[in-house]
Write a protein that holds these residues in place. Structure first.
Motif, PDB file in Angstrom:
ATOM      1  N   ARG A 187      69.824-107.667 -39.307  1.00  0.00           N
ATOM      2  CA  ARG A 187      68.491-107.276 -39.785  1.00  0.00           C
ATOM      3  C   ARG A 187      68.316-107.813 -41.205  1.00  0.00           C
ATOM      4  O   ARG A 187      68.054-107.067 -42.145  1.00  0.00           O
ATOM      5  CB  ARG A 187      68.339-105.755 -39.758  1.00  0.00           C
ATOM      6  N   GLN A 188      68.459-109.110 -41.330  1.00  0.00           N
ATOM      7  CA  GLN A 188      68.526-109.710 -42.659  1.00  0.00           C
ATOM      8  C   GLN A 188      67.260-109.474 -43.475  1.00  0.00           C
ATOM      9  O   GLN A 188      67.331-109.097 -44.650  1.00  0.00           O
ATOM     10  CB  GLN A 188      68.808-111.211 -42.561  1.00  0.00           C
ATOM     11  N   GLU A 189      66.108-109.692 -42.886  1.00  0.00           N
ATOM     12  CA  GLU A 189      64.866-109.567 -43.652  1.00  0.00           C
ATOM     13  C   GLU A 189      64.670-108.137 -44.155  1.00  0.00           C
ATOM     14  O   GLU A 189      64.329-107.914 -45.325  1.00  0.00           O
ATOM     15  CB  GLU A 189      63.678-110.000 -42.795  1.00  0.00           C
ATOM     16  N   GLU A 190      64.885-107.185 -43.278  1.00  0.00           N
ATOM     17  CA  GLU A 190      64.750-105.772 -43.659  1.00  0.00           C
ATOM     18  C   GLU A 190      65.732-105.403 -44.767  1.00  0.00           C
ATOM     19  O   GLU A 190      65.386-104.704 -45.731  1.00  0.00           O
ATOM     20  CB  GLU A 190      64.994-104.907 -42.422  1.00  0.00           C
ATOM     21  N   THR A 191      66.963-105.891 -44.637  1.00  0.00           N
ATOM     22  CA  THR A 191      67.995-105.565 -45.621  1.00  0.00           C
ATOM     23  C   THR A 191      67.720-106.237 -46.958  1.00  0.00           C
ATOM     24  O   THR A 191      67.888-105.626 -48.026  1.00  0.00           O
ATOM     25  CB  THR A 191      69.380-105.977 -45.086  1.00  0.00           C
TER      26      THR A 191
END
Length: 256
Positions: A187-191
């Motif tokens: 969940r790269q973008e969220e993180t």
């Protein structure tokens, strides 16, 4: 001007955050190795041994760190840390930082020396962490006593548990965030949005490899010990016999 440090046991994937910060214009010291660790490391290693003199082993998996939280920090330790961080502390960049896993072993005094720094605590499923060798596997090398064992994987698990307990015992600095490697990868973008809000800077998007998540599933050796269970439950990792948050994430990635 901000100072940022990434903490977490070796093989937690902290290099991903170091590379992200570097790609985002944060000065991470020099020189760096390919893991994004600031070199040379010897002064940091010796600082770990200085702090260890004041850690009391109470037997089994119990340690007393209470002296670290209010005693005067030895001049020897402070000099070693400033030697290690010389290029970071002397730099005039707006955003500076460093990363090396051994910072975790001296966290109680680091947060006292740098109370205004921003701390990123990087967490990874310990079952993946203990698959590979790391310098901190044998805590005796850094002056910390623990139950003797010839089981290499158990020794790594004890090191993981020691560092987890030490972090939990250390009073929280004012600016602290916890990030799971699995969330950064899956969940790269969220993180990264969370991290940007915490750091106050725009972060680069580096390439990530979903295969780093859940590698223990393909491992034929022991990779779970009961001493890891409390931390695994706290961070939503699979404990044998229970549903797995990581399994759910893997299913999302594979489209199952």
């Amino acid at each position: 001007m901000s100072l940022i440090t990434v903490i977490g046991r070796g093989h937690s994937g902290t290099r991903a955050m170091s590379h992200t910060l570097l790609a985002s214009g944060v000065f991470m010291g020099e020189p760096l190795n390919r893991s994004g660790d600031l070199l040379p490391p010897e002064a940091m290693y010796e600082a770990c041994r200085v702090l260890a003199r004041y850690v009391r082993w109470l037997g089994d998996l119990r340690w007393d760190w209470s002296a670290l939280f209010d005693m005067p920090i030895p001049d020897e330790f402070q000099q070693l840390i400033r030697t290690y961080l010389r290029t970071v502390l002397e730099d005039t960049s707006e955003h500076r930082g460093w990363k090396i896993p051994e910072t975790t072993l001296v966290l109680p005094w680091i947060v006292r020396l740098f109370p205004e720094a921003k701390y990123i605590y990087w967490v990874r499923n310990p079952r993946d962490c203990i698959l590979g060798r790391h310098l901190t596997d044998d805590l005796h090398d850094f002056g910390i006593d623990y139950p003797a064992t010839d089981d290499v994987r158990l020794r790594r698990a004890i090191s993981w548990r020691y560092q987890y307990d030490l972090i939990r015992a250390t009073p929280r600095p004012a600016q602290w965030i916890e990030v799971r490697l699995e969330d950064f990868v899956l969940r790269q973008e969220e993180t990264l949005t969370r991290l940007e809000a915490f750091l106050g800077i725009k972060l680069a998007r580096i390439v990530v490899n979903p295969e780093v998540v859940g590698r223990y599933r393909l491992d034929g050796g022991p990779n779970y010990y009961d001493i890891l269970e409390p931390a695994m439950r706290e961070y939503g990792y699979e404990v044998p016999g229970t549903l797995s948050a990581v399994s759910g994430q893997l299913a999302e990635v594979s489209g199952q």
